[in-house]
Design an enzyme around this catalytic site. Structure first.
Site, PDB file in Angstrom:
ATOM      1  N   ASP A  36       9.617   0.991   4.866  1.00 38.59           N
ATOM      2  CA  ASP A  36      10.701   0.343   5.560  1.00 38.59           C
ATOM      3  C   ASP A  36      11.696   1.480   6.070  1.00 38.59           C
ATOM      4  O   ASP A  36      12.178   1.512   7.261  1.00 38.59           O
ATOM      5  CB  ASP A  36      11.453  -0.622   4.491  1.00 38.59           C
ATOM      6  CG  ASP A  36      10.680  -1.784   3.899  1.00 38.59           C
ATOM      7  OD1 ASP A  36       9.868  -1.813   4.371  1.00 38.59           O
ATOM      8  OD2 ASP A  36      11.250  -2.220   2.750  1.00 38.59           O
ATOM      9  N   GLU A  68      17.752   3.673  -2.418  1.00 41.01           N
ATOM     10  CA  GLU A  68      17.278   2.461  -2.830  1.00 41.01           C
ATOM     11  C   GLU A  68      16.376   2.367  -4.267  1.00 41.01           C
ATOM     12  O   GLU A  68      16.726   1.477  -4.953  1.00 41.01           O
ATOM     13  CB  GLU A  68      16.324   1.926  -1.839  1.00 41.01           C
ATOM     14  CG  GLU A  68      15.400   0.677  -2.119  1.00 41.01           C
ATOM     15  CD  GLU A  68      15.848  -0.696  -1.290  1.00 41.01           C
ATOM     16  OE1 GLU A  68      16.383  -0.194  -0.150  1.00 41.01           O
ATOM     17  OE2 GLU A  68      15.783  -1.721  -1.921  1.00 41.01           O
ATOM     18  N   SER A  84      32.516  -4.072   4.675  1.00 40.33           N
ATOM     19  CA  SER A  84      31.281  -4.946   5.155  1.00 40.33           C
ATOM     20  C   SER A  84      31.984  -6.268   5.976  1.00 40.33           C
ATOM     21  O   SER A  84      32.906  -7.004   5.265  1.00 40.33           O
ATOM     22  CB  SER A  84      30.571  -5.583   4.054  1.00 40.33           C
ATOM     23  OG  SER A  84      29.880  -6.640   4.553  1.00 40.33           O
ATOM     24  N   TYR A  95       8.379  -8.042  -7.586  1.00 41.83           N
ATOM     25  CA  TYR A  95       7.964  -6.671  -6.864  1.00 41.83           C
ATOM     26  C   TYR A  95       7.726  -5.596  -7.980  1.00 41.83           C
ATOM     27  O   TYR A  95       6.720  -4.869  -8.072  1.00 41.83           O
ATOM     28  CB  TYR A  95       9.081  -6.329  -5.853  1.00 41.83           C
ATOM     29  CG  TYR A  95       8.729  -4.835  -5.163  1.00 41.83           C
ATOM     30  CD1 TYR A  95       8.165  -5.347  -4.112  1.00 41.83           C
ATOM     31  CD2 TYR A  95       8.653  -3.657  -5.661  1.00 41.83           C
ATOM     32  CE1 TYR A  95       7.713  -4.025  -2.916  1.00 41.83           C
ATOM     33  CE2 TYR A  95       8.255  -2.621  -4.863  1.00 41.83           C
ATOM     34  CZ  TYR A  95       7.878  -2.902  -3.482  1.00 41.83           C
ATOM     35  OH  TYR A  95       7.600  -1.795  -2.997  1.00 41.83           O
ATOM     36  N   GLY A 103      12.898 -10.572   3.670  1.00 40.30           N
ATOM     37  CA  GLY A 103      11.606  -9.509   3.766  1.00 40.30           C
ATOM     38  C   GLY A 103      11.588  -8.801   4.882  1.00 40.30           C
ATOM     39  O   GLY A 103      10.430  -8.445   5.529  1.00 40.30           O
ATOM     40  N   THR A 147       0.879  -1.494  -0.219  1.00 41.19           N
ATOM     41  CA  THR A 147      -0.071   0.100   0.048  1.00 41.19           C
ATOM     42  C   THR A 147       0.851   1.026  -0.028  1.00 41.19           C
ATOM     43  O   THR A 147       0.098   2.022  -0.327  1.00 41.19           O
ATOM     44  CB  THR A 147      -0.821   0.077   1.175  1.00 41.19           C
ATOM     45  OG1 THR A 147      -0.082  -0.442   2.299  1.00 41.19           O
ATOM     46  CG2 THR A 147      -2.192  -1.042   1.304  1.00 41.19           C
TER      47      THR A 147
HETATM   48  C1  GLA Z   1       9.076  -3.918   0.511  1.00 40.82           C
HETATM   49  C2  GLA Z   1       9.177  -2.629   0.114  1.00 40.82           C
HETATM   50  C3  GLA Z   1       7.977  -1.530   0.584  1.00 40.82           C
HETATM   51  C4  GLA Z   1       6.729  -2.478   0.760  1.00 40.82           C
HETATM   52  C5  GLA Z   1       6.722  -3.608   1.015  1.00 40.82           C
HETATM   53  C6  GLA Z   1       5.192  -4.090   0.653  1.00 40.82           C
HETATM   54  O1  GLA Z   1       9.322  -4.182   1.827  1.00 40.82           O
HETATM   55  O2  GLA Z   1      10.386  -1.987   0.265  1.00 40.82           O
HETATM   56  O3  GLA Z   1       8.262  -0.229   0.182  1.00 40.82           O
HETATM   57  O4  GLA Z   1       6.309  -1.906  -0.684  1.00 40.82           O
HETATM   58  O5  GLA Z   1       7.485  -4.387   0.145  1.00 40.82           O
HETATM   59  O6  GLA Z   1       4.284  -3.815   1.440  1.00 40.82           O
END
Ligand code: GLA
Length: 403
Positions: A178, A166, A74, A228, A130, A42
């Site tokens: 995120d 990003e 790293s 995605y 994730g 969303t």
């Molecule tokens: C990833 C993306 C977020 C969001 C989620 C799905 O984590 O980085 O911006 O779109 O997927 O909710």
């Protein structure tokens, strides 16, 4: 919860790599990972999300150097990459260094003056699960760089800079969720974020439930072409149709299911389903907020399940393994709700479990998933943690414009 990274270890790694003197003026910043309780896909159409930060984190150690070079080390990858700060340009390499270098690039683009430095990055966030390992690295890097440059920025500016890294440097077309929650989260609270206004509300989590994350061990990468990016394209195509077909709709956030139905004939079947997921998901976030406010975990769990079904059937971003994890979770006593979390196509589930049932839950899910899929899942019992800002406050940096 997996390997723990700590400040002493990070500093030790920095000194071991960059030499004795590098420990003296070193700054140390940490940024957490996150899990999204509800509100999936969303964010990039101005919608609502409800993530929280979790105990995995990335630590960035920075010490100055005089030659104008930015040297990133790293510890996880045991790799080094360096670039002249003055000539950092959009030049992605397709590896770990893109995240911190991308943040440096975004900062320079934004006019933040950064001198040369050595930086060590060390994290324990599972990669490709994730849980936002990328945002964790980005925000830790940003915090260290901002402190070094003596610039203080509000949460939304830090998050926007990291998102730009990003989107434009790494090349993953993600939303703002995120980076925002990783920057601004508060311990013991979930964050209800309005991704259009970039305003948020902190919501208390009931004391007698725990958030359990189960990793299907199916890896995803947001920068992958399929997945995605495809979904985002389908969503935006549907949103463009809604814009022309229903005046007053700017973002999917503004649309109702009735609006969507009125314009259904003008969009592809895929866009219709993706948009339906997003519109109903925004409504689910609103309803789950009410459930949380009145302490109704049973209802919250039901909404999570509905959200999973929508991600699976309308958004088509789940997979057999993750569906199995959700089904197995729901068979366990004390589990209120379960759903896929994050970008999708693998990764983790998030589960709401009665506190005293957590241990048995974890054992049974691992065993059930092994029996069904032949894969050893990893489960983490999580507390809502602080975002990176809490550490920055302790550092007491100068206000923007005071340098
Ligand atoms: C990833 C993306 C977020 C969001 C989620 C799905 O984590 O980085 O911006 O779109 O997927 O909710």
């Amino acid at each position: 919860m997996g390997m723990k990274v700590d400040e002493g270890g990070a500093l030790g790694a920095h000194v071991a790599h960059f030499g004795e003197g590098s420990g003296v003026a070193a700054r140390v910043f940490a940024a957490p990972a996150r899990v999204n309780l509800i509100g999936e896909h969303t964010d990039y159409t101005g919608g609502l999300v409800m993530p929280m930060a979790i105990g995995f984190r990335t630590i960035a150690v920075l010490s100055p150097r005089r030659d104008g070079r930015a040297v990133f080390y790293s510890r996880n990858f045991d790799g080094e990459f360096s670039v002249d700060v003055a000539s950092v340009s959009l030049d992605r390499r397709g590896e770990w260094s893109d995240y911190p270098v991308g943040v440096l690039w975004a900062m320079v683009q934004a006019g933040v003056e950064v001198g040369g430095f050595n930086m060590t990055l060390w994290g324990d966030v599972p990669l490709g699960a994730g849980l936002s390992s990328s945002a964790s690295v980005e925000v830790a890097t940003a915090m260290a760089l901002l402190d070094y440059a003596r610039v203080e920025l509000p949460i939304e500016r830090i998050a926007t800079l990291c998102r730009r890294a990003e989107n434009e440097y790494v090349g993953a077309q993600t939303g703002i969720m995120d980076q925002f929650v990783v920057t601004g989260a508060v311990a013991h609270r979930a964050m209800l974020l309005d991704c259009r206004a970039l305003t948020f509300e902190l919501l208390p989590l009931p004391e007698d439930v725990r958030v359990v994350i189960c990793n299907s061990m199916v890896k995803h990468r947001l920068a992958d072409v399929a997945g995605y990016g495809d979904r985002r394209g389908e969503v935006e195509a549907g949103q463009a149709v809604l814009r022309t077909c229903r005046p007053g709709i700017e973002l999917l956030r503004d649309a109702t299911v009735a609006d969507l139905e009125a314009c259904a004939g003008k969009m592809s079947a895929a866009s219709l389903k993706r948009c339906r997921h997003i519109i109903t998901e925004n409504a689910r976030v609103v309803e789950s907020r009410s459930a949380l406010m009145r302490g109704d975990v049973v209802r919250f769990g039901e909404i999570m399940l509905a959200a999973h079904a929508s991600m699976r059937d309308d958004f088509e971003a789940s997979c057999a393994e993750v569906d199995a994890l959700v089904e197995i979770a729901m068979l366990q006593a004390g589990c209120y709700g379960a759903r896929i979390t994050g970008g999708g196509f693998g990764g983790c589930t998030v589960n709401l479990v009665r506190a005293d049932a957590t241990e048995a839950f974890v054992e049974a899910v691992i065993e059930g998933y092994r029996a069904a899929m032949g894969i050893l899942a990893e489960c983490f019992v999580c507390d809502a943690s602080d975002g990176a800002l809490a550490l920055r406050a302790a550092a007491g940096v100068a206000k923007a414009g005071q340098k």
